[in-house]
Motif scaffolding. Sequence first.
Motif, PDB file in Angstrom:
ATOM      1  N   PRO A 150       0.829  -1.214   0.000  1.00 10.69           N
ATOM      2  CA  PRO A 150       0.000   0.000   0.000  1.00 10.69           C
ATOM      3  C   PRO A 150       0.859   1.258   0.000  1.00 10.69           C
ATOM      4  CG  PRO A 150       0.087  -0.953   2.183  1.00 10.69           C
ATOM      5  CD  PRO A 150       0.799  -1.925   1.276  1.00 10.69           C
ATOM      6  N   ASP A 151       0.265   2.333  -0.509  1.00  5.55           N
ATOM      7  CA  ASP A 151       0.965   3.622  -0.496  1.00  5.55           C
ATOM      8  C   ASP A 151       0.921   4.250   0.892  1.00  5.55           C
ATOM      9  OD1 ASP A 151       1.444   3.553  -3.346  1.00  5.55           O
ATOM     10  OD2 ASP A 151      -0.678   4.010  -3.600  1.00  5.55           O
ATOM     11  N   SER A 152      -0.137   3.976   1.636  1.00  9.22           N
ATOM     12  CA  SER A 152      -0.279   4.540   2.983  1.00  9.22           C
ATOM     13  C   SER A 152      -0.909   3.497   3.897  1.00  9.22           C
ATOM     14  CB  SER A 152      -1.157   5.796   2.974  1.00  9.22           C
ATOM     15  OG  SER A 152      -0.599   6.801   2.149  1.00  9.22           O
ATOM     16  N   ALA A 153      -0.575   3.594   5.175  1.00  7.97           N
ATOM     17  CA  ALA A 153      -1.191   2.760   6.207  1.00  7.97           C
ATOM     18  C   ALA A 153      -1.621   3.665   7.345  1.00  7.97           C
ATOM     19  CB  ALA A 153      -0.225   1.692   6.704  1.00  7.97           C
ATOM     20  N   VAL A 154      -2.877   3.541   7.759  1.00 11.09           N
ATOM     21  CA  VAL A 154      -3.440   4.402   8.802  1.00 11.09           C
ATOM     22  C   VAL A 154      -3.973   3.510   9.923  1.00 11.09           C
ATOM     23  CG1 VAL A 154      -5.151   6.154   9.371  1.00 11.09           C
ATOM     24  CG2 VAL A 154      -4.054   6.169   7.112  1.00 11.09           C
ATOM     25  N   PHE A 155      -3.535   3.772  11.151  1.00 11.39           N
ATOM     26  CA  PHE A 155      -3.971   3.014  12.320  1.00 11.39           C
ATOM     27  C   PHE A 155      -5.103   3.774  13.018  1.00 11.39           C
ATOM     28  CE2 PHE A 155       0.096   1.344  11.337  1.00 11.39           C
ATOM     29  CZ  PHE A 155       0.118   0.040  11.799  1.00 11.39           C
ATOM     30  N   LEU A 156      -6.085   3.031  13.516  1.00 12.28           N
ATOM     31  CA  LEU A 156      -7.294   3.621  14.094  1.00 12.28           C
ATOM     32  C   LEU A 156      -7.391   3.422  15.599  1.00 12.28           C
ATOM     33  CD1 LEU A 156      -9.857   2.615  11.315  1.00 12.28           C
ATOM     34  CD2 LEU A 156      -8.766   4.840  11.678  1.00 12.28           C
ATOM     35  N   GLY A 157      -6.255   3.343  16.289  1.00 12.34           N
ATOM     36  CA  GLY A 157      -6.251   3.338  17.747  1.00 12.34           C
ATOM     37  C   GLY A 157      -6.203   1.966  18.375  1.00 12.34           C
ATOM     38  N   ASP A 158      -6.105   1.971  19.717  1.00 13.53           N
ATOM     39  CA  ASP A 158      -5.954   0.764  20.528  1.00 13.53           C
ATOM     40  C   ASP A 158      -4.735  -0.044  20.093  1.00 13.53           C
ATOM     41  OD1 ASP A 158      -7.940   1.243  22.314  1.00 13.53           O
ATOM     42  OD2 ASP A 158      -9.322  -0.283  21.589  1.00 13.53           O
ATOM     43  N   PHE A 159      -3.573   0.604  20.171  1.00 15.24           N
ATOM     44  CA  PHE A 159      -2.328  -0.093  19.866  1.00 15.24           C
ATOM     45  C   PHE A 159      -1.984  -1.100  20.957  1.00 15.24           C
ATOM     46  CE2 PHE A 159      -1.092   4.224  17.894  1.00 15.24           C
ATOM     47  CZ  PHE A 159      -1.982   4.019  16.855  1.00 15.24           C
ATOM     48  N   PHE A 160      -2.241  -0.708  22.209  1.00 20.33           N
ATOM     49  CA  PHE A 160      -1.958  -1.556  23.356  1.00 20.33           C
ATOM     50  C   PHE A 160      -3.275  -1.963  24.012  1.00 20.33           C
ATOM     51  CE2 PHE A 160       1.238   1.896  23.175  1.00 20.33           C
ATOM     52  CZ  PHE A 160       2.273   1.169  22.630  1.00 20.33           C
ATOM     53  N   ASP A 161      -3.211  -2.983  24.844  1.00 19.62           N
ATOM     54  CA  ASP A 161      -4.408  -3.363  25.593  1.00 19.62           C
ATOM     55  C   ASP A 161      -4.455  -2.664  26.940  1.00 19.62           C
ATOM     56  OD1 ASP A 161      -6.784  -5.289  25.648  1.00 19.62           O
ATOM     57  OD2 ASP A 161      -5.810  -5.707  27.562  1.00 19.62           O
ATOM     58  N   GLY A 162      -3.325  -2.551  27.609  1.00 23.61           N
ATOM     59  CA  GLY A 162      -3.306  -1.908  28.928  1.00 23.61           C
ATOM     60  C   GLY A 162      -2.479  -0.644  28.967  1.00 23.61           C
ATOM     61  N   GLY A 163      -2.332   0.032  27.817  1.00 24.83           N
ATOM     62  CA  GLY A 163      -1.494   1.230  27.781  1.00 24.83           C
ATOM     63  C   GLY A 163      -1.944   2.321  28.731  1.00 24.83           C
ATOM     64  N   ARG A 164      -3.247   2.430  28.973  1.00 31.62           N
ATOM     65  CA  ARG A 164      -3.768   3.465  29.867  1.00 31.62           C
ATOM     66  C   ARG A 164      -3.443   3.168  31.328  1.00 31.62           C
ATOM     67  NH1 ARG A 164      -9.681   1.074  28.560  1.00 31.62           N
ATOM     68  NH2 ARG A 164      -9.700  -0.592  30.107  1.00 31.62           N
TER      69      ARG A 164
END
Length: 671
Positions: A150-164
């Motif tokens: 792909p020319d671009s990749a966009v992430f839509l959140g929740d990279f971690f499960d317990g990051g907060r």
Amino acid sequence: MTSYDDYGMPVGAYSEPESLGKQALRVARAFVLYRIKPAADKKFHALTDRNWSWRGILSLVRILIAIWFVTLYWGERSAFNSAIGSCRWESWEKWGIGANPHRLVFVADPQLIDPHTYPDRPWPLNALTIKHTDLYLRRAYSRIQKVLYPDSAVFLGDFFDGGREWSTRTTTSPEERYRKYGESFWLKEYDRFGSIFFGHWQDGGTEPRPGQPGRKIISSLPGNHDLGFGKGIQVSVRKRFNAYFGEGNRIDIIGNHTLVSVDTVSLSALGQENPVEGLWKPAMDFLDNVKAQKGRLVREELRKQQGLRPNLLFLHDILDAGDLAKAELPHFGDSPAEFPTILLSHVPLYRDPGTPCGPLREHWPPTRPPKGQTEPLEKDDRNAISVSGGYQYQNVLDREITKVIAEKVGNIQYAFSGDDHDYCEVLHRAYPSAGSGIREITVKSISWAMGVRYPGFVMLSLWNPVDASGNPLRKDSNAPTLQTHLCLLPDQLGIFIRYITLVGITILSLIVRAALVATGRISTVSHNSDIPLLPVTEHGSSAENEKAALSSSPPESTHITSSSNSSSSSEPGNKLQIRSSSARTRSTSPNGSYELPVVQSKYTYPLIQHAGYYIPDKEEPRAIKTWGSSSAKKSKSRKKGLALFFHEFKKSFLTVAIVVFAWYFWLIWHG
């Protein structure tokens, strides 16, 4: 004639020693000739002289190993290659001839497994879950880059499960059991995320496709598992996330489309009881200026496409004090057109309860309409996203916040969100937008541990050719400028179920085989495998042995006969005995002849066959070890019944297990 030099030494008797290189070459040549070559020849002859048969080749153990080889390769390689290969852009894009669209993929909710995911799961099982989940994400994302590029990749959140939950330098986790995980643990998780997604971004290459400005990865949109939700967010946790991933509120011009990312998990603090202004105000300030910022970025993009400087410089001049009130900064004019706007949010937009998500939703497919009705149900609670919330999460945004976003961003044609883990497609007609409504797609999670059997990602093809002023060049100005496709990934749980089923089949097959061997129904060795190369025992009757000895006896001048009083010679299968002392003495009477005396011997074979044989100090006539036999073969021959059953099952199971695990670990180690 030998000549001598002035020192009296023979001429040519001595020469310079060889160099180290020549000596090493000589040693290597000797090693090849006398070590490697004989060993290779021996191995080759052993293979060529072997009595090959279909029965030996198609043994149960080899068949099971072959089945495991194919099954593991399918589960660890072919399943991913075929799943992603079936989603190639050319197979679903429907642009006209000559189109060169910008190709983008949306990745949602990787949600790396950590101590927060399964807090009560024991260590070995939790470690294996983390290992296999990371391996799944790495394989899927790497093949996305290699196969789809792909020319671009966009992430839509929740990279971690317990990051907060992981503490910062100034704050601690709201839950006591997670307070031991601090800043250093979060940094390790960040490095883990980067090794999977940032590290494999270039697996397919680095060069942009022809006609594209370059490759781009956007991973700044936070999720509720990264920050929390609403007033539950800690400001220090958000600052840490933004410092490493970037600002969550941003605008990107990609493929002549305007992508507007909104940190909706922070904005959701607006309207809650006793919210901290610092949580929701940055997102609201961004929305207040988003239209002006969109126009500025579109103008810059159009100038870049024309090869001009994207940022215009203002003229510098000196003005009198009286002219200062009437002076204005140079006005370059607004863009006559606006690119289609795409809204990005982690939390889906508000919709009425029971709004169906469509047929591509995996967990709960649409309810069948009543008999005689062809249209899908307008309200389907089972197929819909639940309008509810809880601790640090909310399934959809509030109605008021959704309305504020739609009004302030404006001209929204599409919206993409995550959070739900399953696919959902909804057309929002209640909010101001471009066209007939905002079409929102909630993207599936890319992780197999998020409650969906078939993870996936959404592919977006953007094609919006414009002129220098931003006006569309296509004949039909109302034609869609983007196309979407849901790409499903392999069912990892189904793959594990196949492995477990094959383990059961393997064990059952080996049990049946061992039972047949133990009962004598099948044999695992050939009939000639126990016959040694040299004769070591006596076979047949004593008469046959004597006849064989006489046929191989020396000339008449030497007489060797079998002793008539040797009881051992008449017993078949008797082991060899020590030569008697009488066999080594001369006769006292030559009998008028100088021929060798007739001796009494108990051997029926020529004596040359006994040369060099020495019996152990303690005679064990029935347990003497002979050439061609081994303790393993004898112990095996003694096993009967259950002992033989367990021996055969253990040997065959270990053979299959060692080969299969070696192949499996090789597949895992090499991705």
